[in-house]
Scaffold this motif. Structure first.
Motif, PDB file in Angstrom:
ATOM      1  N   TYR A  95       0.809  -1.225   0.000  1.00  0.00           N
ATOM      2  CA  TYR A  95       0.000   0.000   0.000  1.00  0.00           C
ATOM      3  C   TYR A  95       0.843   1.276   0.000  1.00  0.00           C
ATOM      4  CZ  TYR A  95      -3.897  -3.123   1.059  1.00  0.00           C
ATOM      5  OH  TYR A  95      -4.826  -4.114   1.024  1.00  0.00           O
ATOM      6  N   LEU A  96       1.886   1.296  -0.824  1.00  0.00           N
ATOM      7  CA  LEU A  96       2.641   2.544  -0.984  1.00  0.00           C
ATOM      8  C   LEU A  96       1.942   3.395  -2.043  1.00  0.00           C
ATOM      9  CD1 LEU A  96       6.276   1.127  -1.026  1.00  0.00           C
ATOM     10  CD2 LEU A  96       4.957   2.001   0.924  1.00  0.00           C
ATOM     11  N   LEU A  97       2.043   4.701  -1.927  1.00  0.00           N
ATOM     12  CA  LEU A  97       1.485   5.578  -2.957  1.00  0.00           C
ATOM     13  C   LEU A  97       2.485   5.643  -4.108  1.00  0.00           C
ATOM     14  CD1 LEU A  97      -0.148   8.382  -0.794  1.00  0.00           C
ATOM     15  CD2 LEU A  97      -1.192   6.354  -1.799  1.00  0.00           C
ATOM     16  N   LEU A 103      10.828   8.301   0.531  1.00  0.00           N
ATOM     17  CA  LEU A 103      10.892   9.278   1.624  1.00  0.00           C
ATOM     18  C   LEU A 103       9.519   9.903   1.894  1.00  0.00           C
ATOM     19  CD1 LEU A 103      13.114  10.667   3.463  1.00  0.00           C
ATOM     20  CD2 LEU A 103      12.914  12.589   1.896  1.00  0.00           C
ATOM     21  N   ASP A 104       8.827  10.307   0.832  1.00  0.00           N
ATOM     22  CA  ASP A 104       7.525  10.957   1.022  1.00  0.00           C
ATOM     23  C   ASP A 104       6.465   9.964   1.502  1.00  0.00           C
ATOM     24  OD1 ASP A 104       8.441  13.476   0.476  1.00  0.00           O
ATOM     25  OD2 ASP A 104       7.926  13.415  -1.651  1.00  0.00           O
ATOM     26  N   ASN A 105       6.543   8.704   1.037  1.00  0.00           N
ATOM     27  CA  ASN A 105       5.626   7.686   1.571  1.00  0.00           C
ATOM     28  C   ASN A 105       5.806   7.548   3.080  1.00  0.00           C
ATOM     29  OD1 ASN A 105       3.774   5.854  -0.174  1.00  0.00           O
ATOM     30  ND2 ASN A 105       5.547   6.194  -1.498  1.00  0.00           N
ATOM     31  N   VAL A 106       7.073   7.502   3.503  1.00  0.00           N
ATOM     32  CA  VAL A 106       7.349   7.284   4.931  1.00  0.00           C
ATOM     33  C   VAL A 106       6.957   8.514   5.751  1.00  0.00           C
ATOM     34  CG1 VAL A 106       9.205   6.856   6.598  1.00  0.00           C
ATOM     35  CG2 VAL A 106       9.151   5.598   4.438  1.00  0.00           C
ATOM     36  N   ALA A 107       7.102   9.698   5.143  1.00  0.00           N
ATOM     37  CA  ALA A 107       6.806  10.941   5.879  1.00  0.00           C
ATOM     38  C   ALA A 107       5.311  11.191   6.042  1.00  0.00           C
ATOM     39  CB  ALA A 107       7.455  12.121   5.173  1.00  0.00           C
ATOM     40  N   ARG A 156       7.497   3.381   7.229  1.00  0.00           N
ATOM     41  CA  ARG A 156       6.302   4.217   7.382  1.00  0.00           C
ATOM     42  C   ARG A 156       5.542   3.857   8.668  1.00  0.00           C
ATOM     43  NH1 ARG A 156       1.948   3.287   2.843  1.00  0.00           N
ATOM     44  NH2 ARG A 156       2.118   1.263   3.867  1.00  0.00           N
ATOM     45  N   ALA A 157       5.556   2.549   9.009  1.00  0.00           N
ATOM     46  CA  ALA A 157       4.845   2.104  10.215  1.00  0.00           C
ATOM     47  C   ALA A 157       5.555   2.537  11.497  1.00  0.00           C
ATOM     48  CB  ALA A 157       4.683   0.584  10.191  1.00  0.00           C
TER      49      ALA A 157
END
Ligand SMILES: Nc1ncnc2c1ncn2[C@@H]1O[C@H](COP(=O)(O)OP(=O)(O)O)[C@@H](O)[C@H]1O
Ligand SMILES: [Mg+2]
Length: 230
Positions: A95-97, A103-107, A156-157
């Motif tokens: 479920y990543l964008l 970096l932006d997915n995790v942020a 991200r979690a």
């Protein structure tokens, strides 16, 4: 005080016209720092249970206490707040964008938590470093392997420093080698004090946890001997 207590949790789904009991009086206690696996075959109720623990669904009956507080009468907004502040999720599909860098997915969860931009970037970079992806922070998901995508999802979690990390079949979409890298990361997070609840249908994955429960037909069966992660 336990981080998580489930007391006689039941969940019914309507199938056809009849309610079917999918979780049957599930009791579970987890202390901070525990690394627990719940193992069961397909259809045994694993995802249903994890969705309740993750405040994505509510039980039909029974009580759920998170950090000593009952979640019984909370509305959707309050449950969303608990998910964002206290829980981290890793799913079988990552479920990543697709249009955002690693970096932006995790942020992203930090944006929802109103963390300022500079700190969001710093903390996301730190989380990616913790999963060994410091060289790939600006890659898009389609430039990463499945195992790397799952490592981004783990970053991200954990970027919000959750009280409890929940994982639903985290290696289910990966080959054995990528799966064992994911288990290495979970082991390290556990050593650093993270509380982890993972569900799986694979024995080798379940064996990575320190405590193991079995779920069969919606019934959770007792803990096996504590293996302390051997
Ligand atoms: N939304 C739903 N409506 C009706 N039945 C459901 C629903 N979700 C799951 N079930 C049923 O509940 C049982 C447990 O499902 P699930 O928790 O997804 O199992 P697992 O993750 O262990 O494979 C299955 O019999 C499934 O068909
Ligand atoms: Mg499932």
């Amino acid at each position: 005080m336990p981080i998580l207590q489930l007391k006689n949790i039941c969940k019914d789904y309507i199938q056809g016209k009849e309610p079917v009991r999918v979780l049957k009086n599930v009791n579970l206690t987890m202390e901070r720092g525990d690394y627990v696996a719940i193992m069961g075959p397909s259809g045994s109720g694993k995802t249903t249970l994890l969705n309740i623990i993750g405040c994505l669904d509510v039980p039909t009956s029974g009580e759920y206490l998170l950090d000593g507080k009952s979640l019984r009468d909370l509305d959707d907004d309050a449950l969303a707040e608990i998910r964002n502040r206290h829980l981290g999720f890793v799913f079988q599909s990552f479920y990543l964008l697709p249009k955002l860098t690693a970096l932006d997915n995790v942020a992203l969860p930090l944006l929802y938590a109103d963390v300022p931009l500079k700190q969001r970037r710093e903390r996301a970079a730190e989380a990616l470093k913790a999963v060994g992806l410091e060289e790939r922070m600006l890659f898009l998901p389609n430039q990463l392997s499945g195992g790397q995508c799952q490592r981004v999802a783990i970053a991200r979690a954990i970027v919000t420093k959750p009280d409890l990390l929940l994982a639903d079949e985290p290696t289910g979409a990966l080959d054995t080698r990528a799966g064992s890298q994911i288990m290495d990361i979970f082991r390290r997070l556990s050593q650093e004090g993270m509380t982890i609840l993972m569900i799986t249908h694979e024995q080798a994955i379940a064996d990575c946890a320190h405590k193991l429960y079995h779920i069969l037909d919606g019934e959770l069966h007792g803990e096996e001997a504590d293996t302390h992660g051997i």
